[in-house]
Design a protein around this motif. Sequence first.
Motif, mmCIF file in Angstrom:
data_model
loop_
_atom_site.group_PDB
_atom_site.id
_atom_site.type_symbol
_atom_site.label_atom_id
_atom_site.label_comp_id
_atom_site.label_asym_id
_atom_site.label_seq_id
_atom_site.Cartn_x
_atom_site.Cartn_y
_atom_site.Cartn_z
ATOM 1 N N ARG A 104 4.573 1.923 9.181
ATOM 2 C CA ARG A 104 5.881 2.595 9.331
ATOM 3 C C ARG A 104 6.985 1.743 8.715
ATOM 4 O O ARG A 104 7.835 2.231 7.986
ATOM 5 C CB ARG A 104 6.201 2.811 10.817
ATOM 6 N N ARG A 105 6.944 0.443 9.028
ATOM 7 C CA ARG A 105 7.972 -0.442 8.461
ATOM 8 C C ARG A 105 7.826 -0.508 6.939
ATOM 9 O O ARG A 105 8.802 -0.397 6.200
ATOM 10 C CB ARG A 105 7.836 -1.861 9.033
ATOM 11 N N GLY A 106 6.560 -0.671 6.501
ATOM 12 C CA GLY A 106 6.304 -0.807 5.065
ATOM 13 C C GLY A 106 6.767 0.409 4.289
ATOM 14 O O GLY A 106 7.155 0.308 3.123
ATOM 15 N N ALA A 107 6.713 1.583 4.937
ATOM 16 C CA ALA A 107 7.053 2.819 4.243
ATOM 17 C C ALA A 107 8.518 3.213 4.422
ATOM 18 O O ALA A 107 8.941 4.239 3.894
ATOM 19 C CB ALA A 107 6.155 3.949 4.742
ATOM 20 N N THR A 108 9.274 2.429 5.181
ATOM 21 C CA THR A 108 10.675 2.821 5.409
ATOM 22 C C THR A 108 11.674 1.688 5.144
ATOM 23 O O THR A 108 12.851 1.947 4.936
ATOM 24 C CB THR A 108 10.884 3.297 6.871
ATOM 25 N N MET A 109 11.181 0.452 5.153
ATOM 26 C CA MET A 109 12.127 -0.680 5.041
ATOM 27 C C MET A 109 12.106 -1.271 3.643
ATOM 28 O O MET A 109 11.169 -1.071 2.889
ATOM 29 C CB MET A 109 11.676 -1.801 5.985
ATOM 30 N N GLU A 110 13.104 -2.075 3.355
ATOM 31 C CA GLU A 110 13.083 -2.866 2.126
ATOM 32 C C GLU A 110 11.909 -3.847 2.209
ATOM 33 O O GLU A 110 11.592 -4.356 3.288
ATOM 34 C CB GLU A 110 14.388 -3.669 1.995
ATOM 35 N N LEU A 169 0.811 -1.227 0.000
ATOM 36 C CA LEU A 169 0.000 0.000 0.000
ATOM 37 C C LEU A 169 0.849 1.284 0.000
ATOM 38 O O LEU A 169 0.596 2.189 -0.800
ATOM 39 C CB LEU A 169 -0.996 -0.030 1.172
ATOM 40 N N PRO A 170 1.883 1.399 0.865
ATOM 41 C CA PRO A 170 2.686 2.636 0.825
ATOM 42 C C PRO A 170 3.483 2.792 -0.479
ATOM 43 O O PRO A 170 4.061 3.834 -0.722
ATOM 44 C CB PRO A 170 3.643 2.496 2.018
ATOM 45 N N ARG A 171 3.507 1.735 -1.284
ATOM 46 C CA ARG A 171 4.175 1.845 -2.588
ATOM 47 C C ARG A 171 3.193 2.309 -3.667
ATOM 48 O O ARG A 171 3.582 2.555 -4.802
ATOM 49 C CB ARG A 171 4.819 0.503 -2.957
ATOM 50 N N LEU A 172 1.912 2.394 -3.283
ATOM 51 C CA LEU A 172 0.902 2.864 -4.240
ATOM 52 C C LEU A 172 0.307 4.208 -3.841
ATOM 53 O O LEU A 172 -0.068 5.010 -4.680
ATOM 54 C CB LEU A 172 -0.233 1.820 -4.343
ATOM 55 N N VAL A 173 0.167 4.437 -2.521
ATOM 56 C CA VAL A 173 -0.475 5.679 -2.054
ATOM 57 C C VAL A 173 0.412 6.336 -0.998
ATOM 58 O O VAL A 173 1.283 5.683 -0.420
ATOM 59 C CB VAL A 173 -1.889 5.400 -1.448
ATOM 60 N N PRO A 174 0.167 7.642 -0.707
ATOM 61 C CA PRO A 174 0.964 8.298 0.336
ATOM 62 C C PRO A 174 0.834 7.564 1.678
ATOM 63 O O PRO A 174 -0.250 7.066 2.002
ATOM 64 C CB PRO A 174 0.330 9.691 0.427
ATOM 65 N N PRO A 175 1.930 7.510 2.470
ATOM 66 C CA PRO A 175 1.917 6.743 3.718
ATOM 67 C C PRO A 175 0.790 7.134 4.684
ATOM 68 O O PRO A 175 0.230 6.271 5.362
ATOM 69 C CB PRO A 175 3.281 7.041 4.329
ATOM 70 N N ALA A 176 0.430 8.437 4.727
ATOM 71 C CA ALA A 176 -0.623 8.834 5.680
ATOM 72 C C ALA A 176 -1.953 8.194 5.305
ATOM 73 O O ALA A 176 -2.732 7.792 6.179
ATOM 74 C CB ALA A 176 -0.757 10.352 5.730
ATOM 75 N N ARG A 219 8.078 -0.955 -6.688
ATOM 76 C CA ARG A 219 7.851 0.489 -6.868
ATOM 77 C C ARG A 219 8.466 1.281 -5.719
ATOM 78 O O ARG A 219 8.680 0.751 -4.631
ATOM 79 C CB ARG A 219 6.353 0.782 -6.882
ATOM 80 N N ASP A 220 8.669 2.572 -5.966
ATOM 81 C CA ASP A 220 9.194 3.430 -4.902
ATOM 82 C C ASP A 220 8.098 3.751 -3.897
ATOM 83 O O ASP A 220 6.925 3.840 -4.258
ATOM 84 C CB ASP A 220 9.706 4.750 -5.490
ATOM 85 N N ILE A 221 8.523 4.000 -2.682
ATOM 86 C CA ILE A 221 7.551 4.422 -1.665
ATOM 87 C C ILE A 221 7.040 5.819 -2.027
ATOM 88 O O ILE A 221 7.799 6.658 -2.513
ATOM 89 C CB ILE A 221 8.217 4.354 -0.274
#
Length: 645
Positions: free
Chosen positions: A230-236, A138-145, A195-197
Amino acid sequence: MSVAIEITDQIAVVTIENPPVNAAGLEVRQGLWEAVDTLDADPQVTAVVLACAGRTFVAGADIREFGKPPVEPHLPDVLNKIEGAQKPWVAAIHGTALGGGLELAMSCHGRVALSSAKMGLPEVNLGLIPGAGGTVRLPRLVPPALALTLAAGGKPIAADQALKAGLVDEVVAEGLVDAARTRAKTQALTPTLTRDIQGTLDEGFDKTETGILRKARGQKSPKAASKAIRRGATMEAPEALAAERAAFTALKQDPQSAALRHIFFAERAVGRSARTKVVTPRALAQIGVIGGGTMGAGIAAACLLAGLKVTMVERDAEAAQAGHDRVAGILGNSLKRGLISEDKHTRLMGNFLSADRYDALSEADLVIEAVFEDMGVKREVFAKLDEVTRPDAVLASNTSYLDVNEIAASVRDPSRVLGLHFFSPAHIMKLLEIVVPERVADDVLATGIALGKQLKKISVLAGVCDGFIANRIMSAYRRECEYMLEDGALPHQIDAAMEEFGFPMGIYRMQDLAGLDIAWAMRKRQAATRDPAQRYVEIADKLCEAGRFGQKAGRGWYIYEDGKPVRDTEVEDLIVAESARKGISRQSFDAAQIMERILGCMQREGRTILDEGIAASPEDIDVVMINAFGFPRWHGGPMFMAQAT
Ligand code: 3H9
């Protein structure tokens, strides 16, 4: 149940058919696994569309499998296989893509949604977090918030918002599968995980997180979901996926998830009656409401919002106008908050009439009485309704504790009378107690149940007794709390124990908010018939005698400073003096002891109610306690707790 493949023009359409909600149970997972292999190997196929038959896209993993040992292929593996397929997969989403369903869609390479579709990750509501890559894709498709709002807040979003945010690539009003087919022809084979975060964890993220966690109170899953995002949006991705899986598995075994799953199924099981299986409910288009106070106005608004026409009757023109204004206020608020459109608001107000004459109800299909809680007044209202309504119209009382058999006896045909007990505010609270009097006809009962469904309420059937299910148990534990006051506890200690347990508010804060005067008036009416052998605590009466009617008076169980409750020595001295007057030596209570007494009391009263046939099952009681009085869902209800220990 099937996963079918149909190939036309080099595009394969894989269709999942697993009614009622296409849950991703074992056979679906196996079918998808095999479909990837089959289609990868088929030289005739260049791309794949993944669609669902019936009313919805996949609404999640099969929750019924959660209590059992997991069987391969596991959903995360199926999704990784789709994402790693040699041909692009495009999800065609209609209905609700929820939980594992949205995760499945995100593992596809492209997504097309019908404009009416909704998407979300509601796992937190079951005490879980997404466990098939949702918090990483999900954080790779939409903004983390937004990812956080979906995964930790648990609320779905509509297709247009999903399009704007990047969750879907295209939204169509019709022709979903054809649109997906067209897209599939040019769809790139980019895996979501590579994809990129889509943004950073900024202040907006922190603020959203704080709000969600505050609301979660003692529930663990929103915090776990937020950590996972948080992990999904910052980690590999591989690391984040492994951590998500571990957290999901741990939560699945947690008692909170068992409790939330219990209540998920219980809320869907209640409100059914063997008596109504083969009868047809009476048609409902025109509803009458007697009384335009807070309750009547809320009921009228609920009916209007559900598409029904409403005529409200008050005793004179002035009261009718006040009732009208209350309903207009509620609908105006819905408009202001964007819950209904301008057009809909105009239409709903056009469906509403406020009158000061009972004969305005001559065409009503069902009338709900919501007047003052007094048997004499209610009987008078029903006698008038008997005169003016059609003989086949259903007559309902919104009484919260009076004898509905006696109310029914005031009309010539008692078989058309039942109780419909709404909770305030009636247009918001989900619970409806359907009170079943002795002589009610099966199709009248079925009509009450049908109305509950139309209003999107959770209906629970209750037998006739003082307080039915909700207020009877509430009275019992309120009494128990008063005993505890005399035995040594103080109001703030009881409130703190309840809030720590997960109630949004302790019983004394709650009473102060609601006002102490109505219950006092009721106690005075009941004084003559009260069993003198029963222990009676006079503290609340003494507070009322001193004009301490609660927050509206600035003083009740607490004193209010700038709207905030503060302990008051006057109240505490009174409590201590009452213990002394009765010769009770006060003992100290800790939070665990307080909750033990409250829960024990709820469970005892619950069992009595079951024995008397007032409630049909322990689930009914749990559903009522959670939806009427803020009993924390993640404990599953008092009866669930009794059985779990
Ligand atoms: C998940 O996906 C975990 C993954 O992240 C990771 C896995 C590794 N399973 O509500 P309704 C039944 S967790 C099994 O009355 P509606 C329901 O019990 C899951 N059964 O209809 C009922 O049965 P019955 C995340 C399910 O139109 C019938 O379907 N997903 C499931 O008012 C109709 O349900 C969710 O939490 C299920 N997943 O609403 C979504 N879902 O007829 C949960 C429903 O015997 N579901 N049933 O009483 C919903 O929110 C609503 O059911 C839905 C339809 C909005 C889909």
